[in-house]
Motif scaffolding. Structure first.
Motif, mmCIF file in Angstrom:
data_model
loop_
_atom_site.group_PDB
_atom_site.id
_atom_site.type_symbol
_atom_site.label_atom_id
_atom_site.label_comp_id
_atom_site.label_asym_id
_atom_site.label_seq_id
_atom_site.Cartn_x
_atom_site.Cartn_y
_atom_site.Cartn_z
ATOM 1 N N ARG A 183 0.827 -1.207 0.000
ATOM 2 C CA ARG A 183 0.000 0.000 0.000
ATOM 3 C C ARG A 183 0.861 1.258 0.000
ATOM 4 N NH1 ARG A 183 -3.853 -0.667 4.762
ATOM 5 N NH2 ARG A 183 -2.466 -2.344 5.268
ATOM 6 N N SER A 184 2.128 1.092 0.407
ATOM 7 C CA SER A 184 3.000 2.270 0.394
ATOM 8 C C SER A 184 4.226 1.976 -0.480
ATOM 9 C CB SER A 184 3.428 2.602 1.814
ATOM 10 O OG SER A 184 4.087 1.484 2.357
ATOM 11 N N LYS A 185 5.087 2.983 -0.594
ATOM 12 C CA LYS A 185 6.274 2.814 -1.438
ATOM 13 C C LYS A 185 7.282 1.879 -0.766
ATOM 14 C CE LYS A 185 5.716 7.241 -3.576
ATOM 15 N NZ LYS A 185 6.158 8.575 -3.789
ATOM 16 N N THR A 186 8.269 1.414 -1.551
ATOM 17 C CA THR A 186 9.326 0.589 -0.953
ATOM 18 C C THR A 186 10.424 1.514 -0.425
ATOM 19 O OG1 THR A 186 10.531 0.461 -3.012
ATOM 20 C CG2 THR A 186 8.946 -1.312 -2.573
ATOM 21 N N MET A 187 11.261 0.960 0.431
ATOM 22 C CA MET A 187 12.378 1.742 0.976
ATOM 23 C C MET A 187 13.279 2.215 -0.170
ATOM 24 S SD MET A 187 13.748 2.996 3.622
ATOM 25 C CE MET A 187 13.726 2.231 5.234
ATOM 26 N N GLU A 188 13.463 1.373 -1.188
ATOM 27 C CA GLU A 188 14.336 1.757 -2.302
ATOM 28 C C GLU A 188 13.772 2.999 -3.016
ATOM 29 O OE1 GLU A 188 13.436 -1.294 -1.556
ATOM 30 O OE2 GLU A 188 15.311 -2.385 -1.250
ATOM 31 N N GLN A 189 12.428 3.023 -3.187
ATOM 32 C CA GLN A 189 11.817 4.202 -3.831
ATOM 33 C C GLN A 189 12.009 5.446 -2.960
ATOM 34 O OE1 GLN A 189 8.009 2.120 -4.291
ATOM 35 N NE2 GLN A 189 7.785 3.155 -6.259
ATOM 36 N N ILE A 190 11.817 5.264 -1.660
ATOM 37 C CA ILE A 190 11.938 6.391 -0.721
ATOM 38 C C ILE A 190 13.355 6.973 -0.801
ATOM 39 C CG2 ILE A 190 11.933 6.934 1.787
ATOM 40 C CD1 ILE A 190 9.158 6.449 0.651
ATOM 41 N N ILE A 191 14.359 6.076 -0.862
ATOM 42 C CA ILE A 191 15.751 6.547 -0.919
ATOM 43 C C ILE A 191 15.992 7.267 -2.248
ATOM 44 C CG2 ILE A 191 18.182 5.793 -0.993
ATOM 45 C CD1 ILE A 191 17.381 3.552 0.991
ATOM 46 N N LYS A 233 13.976 10.995 0.091
ATOM 47 C CA LYS A 233 13.085 11.249 1.221
ATOM 48 C C LYS A 233 13.618 10.656 2.528
ATOM 49 C CE LYS A 233 8.570 11.282 0.743
ATOM 50 N NZ LYS A 233 8.169 12.665 1.026
ATOM 51 N N VAL A 234 14.909 10.228 2.472
ATOM 52 C CA VAL A 234 15.522 9.811 3.735
ATOM 53 C C VAL A 234 16.469 10.930 4.164
ATOM 54 C CG1 VAL A 234 17.038 8.148 4.873
ATOM 55 C CG2 VAL A 234 15.316 7.358 3.233
ATOM 56 N N LEU A 235 16.301 11.337 5.428
ATOM 57 C CA LEU A 235 17.211 12.346 5.977
ATOM 58 C C LEU A 235 18.360 11.587 6.621
ATOM 59 C CD1 LEU A 235 14.446 14.563 7.604
ATOM 60 C CD2 LEU A 235 15.846 15.202 5.629
#
Ligand code: SAM
Length: 626
Positions: free
Chosen positions: A280-288, A292-294
């Motif tokens: 339902r949400s994005k994957t960690m790879e997409q977030i990186i 969007k990772v601080l």
């Protein structure tokens, strides 16, 4: 052997069918409706309303008509009338019925029901039940019913409401009635709270409270807008969520980060998704990838060339704190394998965080809390509480209502009005725009004040219908709470009033509003032909319009909006036909009510015109038989 063994298949099926066909609401409240005196208010008469122009505010209808109604009479009559005119149109029903305290708070058949009445509870439940089953028909699909009640009667009323509104129970709200503590009975317990019970279909929602967005800013001029520094983890440990426990890597710095075993990542890794699994949400790879990772800015970095070196660092407390050795045999085995991965890698000691953009926040409100924050709490008491959710509404205690009514009326003629802040909080949370609010146990009219005050606060157009009895009884036959307390209070608010203070007279600013004052009249079924033209015209307007204008002795009465017209012809004659034809010509739709619809239909047969018969149509809408 079971007790059903002797039954044939057909007999078993019949038994099941009978059992399944039983009313499932048998789980619930039982009361002795047959043992108590018949409620004299329950009758089969038709109800009409008379406009009492002397008591309307203003007395001459404002241009566009009166938008609000105060109805004097027993609410059983008023509700049947309102079902004829307002079925499915009310957004919020808010009532504060008598609580059946046994202390003269409840009149039944002209006398108070006292503490020692052996059918006290059955009488009260039957009284409320007969009104609730009519009231529910007035609610819109997305409407809400709110019912005030005390601790003693809450359970009974809740079961009754469950029966009347199956599937619609939202829950209850608790509010603090007073700040001083009194031991009421022998338990050394002070009862300082009451409830508001809430019933609504799933389509209904509270307004909530605007979230503060102060925590969001955009110091790096991110083109995606303001963001805040949020958690990248969630509250599950690595055993509960093994698939979201994995190392992450900052490609820019070539630094690896271990996952916190007690709070795993809030996003799944694409490498851990099972075949066919929908996220339902994005994957960690997409977030990186989307930046969007601080990543931690300044931090310690460690590299361990051997596993022994890493284990020694963990034992010595200098390794990154997310790398462990385990306490049980099972854990030790797990970590023994896990640690192999980290040997020779550049490991960060800091905590990656999530860059949450304001645009991602699904709702800009936080939900209405079931605990209402008492206005009486002092600052240090508030600080002690977790006020995050509570502060959605700050409400006063019973004394707030008492002093306000005394201030407006200049006397203590009404006991226990509800605090305005409590009722207004519910009006604010459940209604908007030109929603209609109904209170059929209006008492001193707090609900009307809340509606007008809330309109003033947010520029709304909400309307109210209030119903109040006179409270006349054997001992006080001339009493009229509706006229002398409720209508007087609202008139005071609309006209503005002054309060004497120690520093002199304080003028209280008038609230914008108006109301028509109406009185219930019963008409026995056999005498429907005696209904008066004024009463017909009032009813027709309330069925078709949101405003009410007084009757005028004209050949025909007309009221219209942009494309539809409502016409009433008290006395038909052929001479009227040209004028009526002309009047309906420009409307997309017109409905003409008359006592001779057949004769009229002969003369006016346009497609846009519908003819209806008085009094039959009213009797039918009212639900009269025959
Ligand atoms: C608890 S008080 C409501 C107080 C109100 N919430 C306020 O703030 O002033 C209940 C009111 O219901 C009214 N009432 C009781 N039985 C009624 C009935 N059958 N029809 C209409 N009103 C009734 C009483 O006159 C009483 O004023």
């Amino acid at each position: 052997m079971s007790k059903y063994d002797h039954l044939t298949k057909d007999e078993l099926v019949r038994l099941l069918e009978t059992r399944d066909g039983r009313d499932s609401t048998r789980l619930g409240l039982v009361w002795e409706a047959n043992e108590i005196d018949r409620d004299k208010a329950i009758n089969a008469d038709f109800v009409a309303l008379d406009v009492i122009q002397d008591l309307c505010v203003p007395q001459e209808a404002p241009s566009g008509g009166w938008r609000n109604l105060i109805v004097e009479g027993d609410n059983f009559d008023a509700l049947r009338y309102l079902r004829m005119t307002y079925a499915g149109r009310v957004k919020c029903i808010l009532i504060d019925p008598p609580y059946n305290t046994g202390k003269k708070d409840f009149v039944y058949n002209d006398s108070f029901v006292g503490e020692n009445d052996s059918w006290r509870f059955s009488t009260w439940i039957e009284f409320i039940y007969q009104r609730l089953i009519i009231a529910r028909d007035l609610l819109r699909e997305d409407g809400v019913m709110l019912v005030c009640i005390n601790d003693e009667s809450r359970a009974k009323l809740e079961l009754l409401l469950d029966k009347v509104m199956p599937g619609r129970r939202v829950g209850s709200f608790v509010w603090r009635t007073r700040s001083g503590a009194n031991d009421s009975k022998e338990y050394f317990r002070s009862v300082d709270h009451e409830y508001v019970l809430c019933y609504a279909n799933p389509g209904f929602t509270f307004a909530g409270k605007k979230k503060t967005t102060g925590a969001y800013s955009n110091e790096d001029n991110d083109p995606r807008g303001a963001w805040n520094n949020d958690n990248l983890v969630k509250a599950h440990n690595y055993r509960q969520r093994p698939n979201t426990f994995y190392p992450i890597f900052n490609g820019k710095t070539q630094i690896w980060y271990a996952c916190d075993p007690d709070n795993v990542w809030r996003f799944s890794s694409k490498d851990r998704i099972k075949p066919g699994q929908q996220l339902r949400s994005k994957t960690m790879e997409q977030i990186i990838l989307e930046d969007k990772v601080l990543w931690p800015k300044e931090e310690r970095i460690s590299i361990y060339q051997t596993k022994d070196e890493l284990i020694a660092a963990i034992k010595g407390g200098s390794a990154p704190r997310n790398l462990r050795l385990g306490n049980t045999e099972e854990e030790r085995q797990f970590w023994n394998q896990e640690l192999d991965f980290w040997v020779g890698k550049k490991i960060g000691h800091g905590k990656p965080r999530y860059k949450r953009h304001l645009s991602e926040v699904k709702r800009s409100e936080k939900p209405f809390s079931s605990w209402l924050m008492p206005a009486s709490l002092k600052k240090d008491e508030r600080d002690e509480l977790d006020t995050e959710g509570l502060e959605v509404a700050v409400v006063g205690g019973t004394s707030e209502g008492t002093s306000l009514v005394q201030e407006i009326l200049g006397n203590k003629d009404f006991d226990y009005p509800k605090p305005l802040s409590l009722i207004q909080a519910f009006i604010r949370q459940t209604t908007s725009d030109d929603d209609l609010v109904l209170d059929f146990f209006a008492g001193s009219g707090t609900t009307a004040q809340a509606v007008l005050a809330q309109n003033q606060e947010d520029d709304g157009d909400r309307r109210f219908i209030l119903v109040s009895s006179t409270e006349a009884n054997k001992d006080e036959p001339g009493k009229n709470v509706c006229r002398d307390v409720c209508a007087r209070r609202i008139r005071g608010l609309i006209d503005g009033y002054s309060v004497p203070t120690r520093k002199g007279i304080k003028e209280i600013e008038a609230l914008d509003g108006n109301f028509a004052y109406l009185k219930c009249q019963r008409i026995s079924p056999g005498r429907m032909l005696e209904i008066e033209h004024e009463q017909v015209w009032t009813t027709l307007q309330l069925i078709h319009r949101d405003v009410l204008e007084p009757y005028a002795d004209e050949d025909f009465l007309i009221t219209a909006d942009e494309d539809s017209a409502l016409i009433y012809i008290p006395r038909f004659s052929k001479e009227l036909v040209p004028a009526v034809r002309k009047a309906v010509k420009d409307f997309t739709a017109a409905v003409i009510y008359s006592w001779q619809p057949e004769a009229l239909r002969q003369h006016i047969r346009a497609e846009n015109v519908q003819h209806e018969a008085i009094p039959e149509v009213l009797a039918r809408r009212f639900g009269m038989k025959g």
